[in-house]
Scaffold this motif. Structure first.
Motif, PDB file in Angstrom:
ATOM      1  N   THR A 288       0.876  -1.183   0.000  1.00 10.00           N
ATOM      2  CA  THR A 288       0.000   0.000   0.000  1.00 10.00           C
ATOM      3  C   THR A 288       0.913   1.233   0.000  1.00 10.00           C
ATOM      4  OG1 THR A 288      -0.086   0.063   2.428  1.00 10.00           O
ATOM      5  CG2 THR A 288      -1.832  -1.166   1.312  1.00 10.00           C
ATOM      6  N   GLY A 289       0.321   2.424   0.061  1.00  7.91           N
ATOM      7  CA  GLY A 289       1.107   3.648   0.247  1.00  7.91           C
ATOM      8  C   GLY A 289       1.320   4.463  -1.012  1.00  7.91           C
ATOM      9  N   PRO A 290       1.968   5.625  -0.852  1.00  8.95           N
ATOM     10  CA  PRO A 290       2.096   6.587  -1.955  1.00  8.95           C
ATOM     11  C   PRO A 290       2.860   6.047  -3.169  1.00  8.95           C
ATOM     12  CG  PRO A 290       3.359   7.316  -0.009  1.00  8.95           C
ATOM     13  CD  PRO A 290       2.519   6.166   0.408  1.00  8.95           C
TER      14      PRO A 290
ATOM     15  N   ARG B 259       0.681   3.787  -5.102  1.00  9.95           N
ATOM     16  CA  ARG B 259      -0.383   4.517  -5.809  1.00  9.95           C
ATOM     17  C   ARG B 259       0.165   5.487  -6.850  1.00  9.95           C
ATOM     18  NH1 ARG B 259      -2.077   5.570  -0.505  1.00  9.95           N
ATOM     19  NH2 ARG B 259      -1.375   7.710  -0.798  1.00  9.95           N
TER      20      ARG B 259
ATOM     21  N   ASP C 276       1.684   8.255  -6.213  1.00  6.59           N
ATOM     22  CA  ASP C 276       1.260   9.571  -5.726  1.00  6.59           C
ATOM     23  C   ASP C 276       2.501  10.458  -5.570  1.00  6.59           C
ATOM     24  OD1 ASP C 276       0.565  11.757  -4.209  1.00  6.59           O
ATOM     25  OD2 ASP C 276      -0.529  10.622  -2.693  1.00  6.59           O
TER      26      ASP C 276
ATOM     27  N   THR D 136       2.823  13.290  -2.764  1.00 10.55           N
ATOM     28  CA  THR D 136       3.190  12.836  -1.417  1.00 10.55           C
ATOM     29  C   THR D 136       4.656  12.416  -1.360  1.00 10.55           C
ATOM     30  OG1 THR D 136       0.920  12.155  -0.953  1.00 10.55           O
ATOM     31  CG2 THR D 136       2.653  11.160   0.384  1.00 10.55           C
TER      32      THR D 136
END
Lengths: 261, 261
Positions: free
Chosen positions: A220-222, A225, A227, A230
């Motif tokens: 999971t996490g930035p 993703r 992102d 972030t």
């Protein structure tokens, strides 16, 4: 001693973390600990008192009158230490992940008794779940070592030197490196007056998750993703910790690549 | 609705991992889930069926007739999505670690409801131990959010945006980065035909250890012992995985420096 006898008595060379935890489990299982040899006199005395055994000051005496000699010493010293012990026909094993079994080939009977775990003296642990990776230069001893290991763990396997080395390498990664990430997180939180306790349930859950889910699915996490906002913000926050920023950059890039390239 | 009323009904914007786990915990605690808005129609339908709520297709309708609107959406979209919802006096919160509370300042009542955990849909978890980091722009709402959070977790804290950002950064490190280390270890073991199961007790113990011991004391392994022979051997073994070799090099050097310089 006949080859078909079970292993009832052992001696140790080494009195560090691995020796202490292994001796405790064997001692509790009713195995006799006969003696300990260690360059660290203080450790050796403590070990001897705990397991009601003798301190031996001459390494050439360590293999006498026992069923198995356990070398629980630094990986880099296994061959050298083994060579300094005369072969009297006693089974000699090492507890190292990285050393080939053949490091002990100066003996007539030898093997590997490798517990795959992180041991600290400050902390008790349940040896029952610890995977033991066994190897021996003859089947009789392998069988006897198996029976001994089963007395302290329910997780015993025959693993050759090549596979054991891979396990040792990856053990460093999932344990020492993860612990380093805990360490640097501790430092970062401390600098901002935030308690490390906040992270403990997350650390636990992250470890428990991969018991059930493949690590790819568990991610999971930035970075996962993609992102970028972030990721850049975190990099900026780490400007006062340039070493930790390097870790952040390298690992985030690898995660991002795994999922987005 | 009076300010002193407890929060009894909520709606969600977002239907991903965080929304789903949070909604499940609130639903079980007897909180009414009124509606969900999500660009992912399939996720939204599944969410609505699970929590017996409506799917709303117009985001401007989401804040109506509820006590609190929860934005459980990607970190990078929080401010933009919040701005697209008209202020009708309803409390609006986000669940993001990295976003300042002020990202929601276009509303009259706003706050942060951040569960510090790694959520995957495939895996149930015990919300009771999850740390909730709360913030609000007024004390009445902060109190109401506290009472709501206490219904699903026993680990609720008031944490300002600056400290929450540090927690989010370090959460990435101890969770996403550790999971990446599990991932690459999985790959390495697979290449040699060795089961990842061998590492699971070690992964568990490494995580449990830092519940009790400072990560500095908990550290073990070749870099901790300054065992150059083993470090070099591991680097050689990783020659077919140049990316993982980089990770090994960087983290080993940092551990070595922490203990031996």
């Amino acid at each position: 001693l006949s080859d078909t006898n079970s292993i009832e008595t052992v001696s140790f060379v080494g009195s560090g973390n691995v020796a202490t935890h292994l001796a405790l489990a064997l001692f509790k299982a009713g195995i006799g600990i006969k003696s300990v040899f260690s360059p660290n006199k203080l450790n050796a005395d403590e070990f001897a008192e705990k397991f009601k055994c003798q301190v031996v000051s001459d390494i050439t005496e360590t293999a006498k009158s026992i069923d198995m000699l356990i070398l629980a010493i630094p990986d880099s010293r296994v061959a050298e230490v083994c060579n300094s012990i005369p072969d009297n026909g006693t089974l000699v094993v090492h507890t190292s992940g990285i050393n080939a079994m053949e490091a002990l080939k100066s003996k007539s009977r030898y093997g590997v008794f490798y517990p795959l775990q992180t041991f600290s003296k400050e902390r008790e642990l349940d040896m029952k779940t610890v995977p033991f990776c066994l190897e021996a230069n003859n089947n009789n001893d392998l069988q006897r070592m198996y029976e001994l290991a089963k007395k302290i763990s329910s997780n015993v396997h025959f693993v050759n030197s090549k596979k054991r080395k891979l396990l040792h390498l990856t053990a460093v990664m999932v344990s020492n490196f993860s612990n380093h990430l805990y360490h640097l997180s501790y430092d970062i939180l401390e600098s901002g007056g935030v308690s490390f306790d906040f992270l403990k349930p997350l650390i636990q859950e992250t470890a428990s998750k991969v018991e059930e889910i493949h690590p790819h699915k568990a991610q999971t996490g930035p970075a996962r993703r993609n992102d970028i906002t972030t990721l850049e913000e975190h990099m900026k926050m780490l400007s006062q910790f340039p070493e930790y920023q390097q870790v952040y950059k390298l690992l985030s890039e690898q995660i991002r690549k795994k999922f987005h390239e």
